[in-house]
Design an enzyme around this catalytic site. Structure first.
Site, PDB file in Angstrom:
ATOM      1  N   SER A 158       0.269  -1.267   4.305  1.00 21.14           N
ATOM      2  CA  SER A 158       1.388  -1.262   5.228  1.00 21.14           C
ATOM      3  C   SER A 158       1.033  -2.075   6.476  1.00 21.14           C
ATOM      4  CB  SER A 158       1.705   0.191   5.549  1.00 21.14           C
ATOM      5  OG  SER A 158       3.003   0.329   5.998  1.00 21.14           O
ATOM      6  N   ASP A 420       9.096   0.402  -3.566  1.00 21.99           N
ATOM      7  CA  ASP A 420       8.941   0.477  -2.114  1.00 21.99           C
ATOM      8  C   ASP A 420       9.910  -0.473  -1.408  1.00 21.99           C
ATOM      9  OD1 ASP A 420       8.017   0.573   0.465  1.00 21.99           O
ATOM     10  OD2 ASP A 420       6.158  -0.526   0.061  1.00 21.99           O
ATOM     11  N   HIS A 445       5.050   2.841  -1.901  1.00 16.83           N
ATOM     12  CA  HIS A 445       4.302   2.240  -0.792  1.00 16.83           C
ATOM     13  C   HIS A 445       2.790   2.357  -1.019  1.00 16.83           C
ATOM     14  CE1 HIS A 445       4.701   0.406   3.063  1.00 16.83           C
ATOM     15  NE2 HIS A 445       4.188   1.392   3.765  1.00 16.83           N
TER      16      HIS A 445
END
Ligand SMILES: *[C@@H]1O[C@H](CO)[C@@H](O)[C@H](O)[C@H]1NC(C)=O
Ligand SMILES: *[C@@H]1O[C@H](CO)[C@@H](O)[C@H](O)[C@H]1NC(C)=O
Ligand SMILES: *[C@@H]1O[C@H](CO)[C@@H](O)[C@H](O)[C@H]1NC(C)=O
Ligand SMILES: *[C@@H]1O[C@H](CO)[C@@H](O)[C@H](O)[C@H]1NC(C)=O
Length: 494
Positions: A158, A420, A445
């Site tokens: 991320s 995601d 994710h």
């Protein structure tokens, strides 16, 4: 644990059991330079940056072999939340004889330059991804110098994945290979126009769970928009959404945001096994939330109730104890339309979204199932000026993030899960033979960074295998090049 979980959406979430990751062998405080980019007197000031080290797999044999450093570039939260959720690094480290190091990002967790005063507009002025990567570089350099380490692989998911890719881009002499999982760099660079919009992917996830669900959500919101035009709507909405505080029109946008955010978050964390968020989420939460909508529609005949039930799953979990929802505790509006979480971390992230990162595109009720909620640079600027006296600068973000043109880069893996919503902003195709994209069809994710689980889909198992092959290959290439220096290069093809 509860507060730990109330973090911004670009984060890892805790699995129900994280026992497979061993405790750090040391927790260290690194005296970090406060300002890497000034020659002012303050530039020599330092603050304590927290490091988690695990050395039991490290090969530092007396006969000269020194294993690589595996470094995790911390993102917007306390470092332990990343340490205990990145099992992949611990699973592969023994084979590499690697030393594991997790570095906390400045302004998060305990790495606060000015303690509790860090979060005032004045205190926040040393918070940027540029300062953060310079911090990581200092620490990595220190480890290389003091421990004789010659190879470094950086990992991140991320925002941490963006930072990790950026470490390879900015400091190729320090970082040999970067694995950037679910890192929406092109979105941050604001250059490439994504093929799909952010909320479109959430809608597709619900559609794949059951083709009827997006329609229920769309109708549910439409009913909410009409319901508030009827007399006595306050009680109807309060009851339908099980609100703790009586509904009035001042809460309308927030309620829409609350419901939308629930579905977005469940799409992000659509993992194949149970995990805990604000409550316990079941395996494949999107499917579960969709099933709750279908059941509620059957029971009440109301799409609005059905949509409310499906959204409630995120905030209450499967065995929740909430008798009603306090939508202002569950979801806080900020400069990141996907939410900033709560507490001091939320402030720091909000600030970063006000300066560097202009995130996800808003919903539109055309390519997605959600009502249009306005959000653009002007609105963001007004909010950011009022809150922190700063304005977002997309041009600067684009320049800093290579305008998403990574053709001159090397030894970076960009992995993305198609479930995601953030994959919309990711690198989805190989850029060159050493900047590779790995697509995980059934991945949410950064699922690939989590430890192996018996319920993992094959696509993530395959992705992890490819990642190990590439990391090993690129490290070997480096050794070969160092000894041969004749410019030959073996490329690997999948
Ligand atoms: C020396 O290095 C080799 C790998 O190159 C390793 O297999 C061996 O165990 C090491 N010996 C000692 C005494 O650490
Ligand atoms: C939360 O979950 C529990 C257990 O399933 C349920 O009894 C309760 O009604 C739920 N609360 C809300 C506000 O939906
Ligand atoms: C979304 O679009 C549909 C038509 O596709 C419309 O009926 C509905 O009212 C719209 N919803 C909102 C909240 O604007
Ligand atoms: C370059 O180095 C590699 C490996 O060290 C060797 O196999 C190859 O023959 C060399 N090529 C040339 C042109 O010298």
């Amino acid at each position: 644990m509860y507060t730990l979980l109330l973090l911004s959406s670009l984060l890892l979430l805790l699995p129900l059991s994280s026992s497979e990751v061993p405790k750090p062998t040391s927790v260290l405080q690194y005296p970090q330079i406060l300002d890497h980019y000034s020659y002012s007197p303050e530039a020599s000031q330092t603050f304590s940056q927290r490091l988690y080290e695990y050395n039991k797999y490290w090969d530092c044999s007396p006969n000269g072999t020194v294993g690589p450093l595996f470094v995790y570039t911390g993102n917007e939260g306390p470092i332990d939340s990343f340490y205990y959720n990145t099992g992949f690094m611990f699973e592969i480290a023994p084979d590499f004889g690697a030393l594991i190091l997790f570095i906390e990002h400045r302004y998060y967790g305990e790495s606060l330059p000015f303690g509790s005063d860090s979060f005032t507009p004045e205190g926040l002025r040393y918070l940027s991804s540029t300062q953060a990567t310079a911090d990581f570089a200092e620490v990595i350099n220190h480890y290389k110098k003091t421990k004789g380490i010659t190879q470094v692989v950086s990992f991140g998911g991320s925002y941490g994945g963006m930072l990790t890719a950026w470490m390879r881009l900015r400091y190729p002499q320090l970082v040999d290979v970067a694995l950037a999982a679910s890192a929406p760099l092109p979105m941050m660079a604001r250059s490439a126009k994504p093929k799909q919009a952010f909320f479109e992917i959430v809608t597709i996830d619900y559609k794949e769970a059951d083709a009827r669900c997006p329609d229920i959500v769309r109708k549910g919101f439409a009913q909410l928009y009409s319901a508030v035009k009827e007399p006595g709507f306050e009680d109807v909405i309060t009851e339908t959404f099980k609100l703790c505080k009586k509904f009035d029109m001042s809460q309308f946008n927030h309620l829409v945001g609350w419901a939308r955010n629930a579905m977005l978050m469940m799409a992000m964390v659509d993992y194949p096994y149970p995990a805990s968020f604000m409550g316990k989420l079941p395996a494949w939460p999107v499917k579960h939330s969709c099933k709750m909508m279908l059941d509620e529609l059957e029971r009440s005949g109301s799409e609005m109730s059905a949509m409310a039930a499906g959204a409630g799953l995120l905030y209450n979990g499967t065995d929740g104890t909430k008798s009603c929802f306090n939508i202002y505790d569950d979801f806080i509006e900020c400069a990141d339309i996907t939410g900033c979480g709560t507490g001091p971390e939320a402030k720091a992230w909000d600030f970063q979204c006000c300066t560097e990162f202009q995130l996800a595109t808003p919903s539109n009720n055309v390519t997605d199932m959600f009502p249009p909620l306005e959000w653009d640079l002007d609105i963001a600027s007004k909010y950011c000026q009022a809150t922190y006296k700063v304005s977002p600068d997309p041009v600067d973000a684009s320049l800093n993030y290579w305008s998403a043109d990574f053709s001159a880069a090397s030894n970076i893996i960009f992995s993305n899960g198609l479930l995601d919503p953030w994959h919309a902003g990711g690198v989805l195709e190989d850029v060159n033979p050493t900047v590779k994209a790995i697509i995980i069809a059934d991945g949410a994710h950064h699922l690939d960074l989590r430890g192996a689980n018996k319920d993992d889909p094959d696509s993530v198992k395959f992705a992890r295998t490819q990642e190990v092959v590439l990391i090993r290959h690129w490290l070997n290439q480096k050794e070969k090049k160092n000894s041969a220096k004749n410019g030959s290069e073996d490329l690997i093809h999948f």
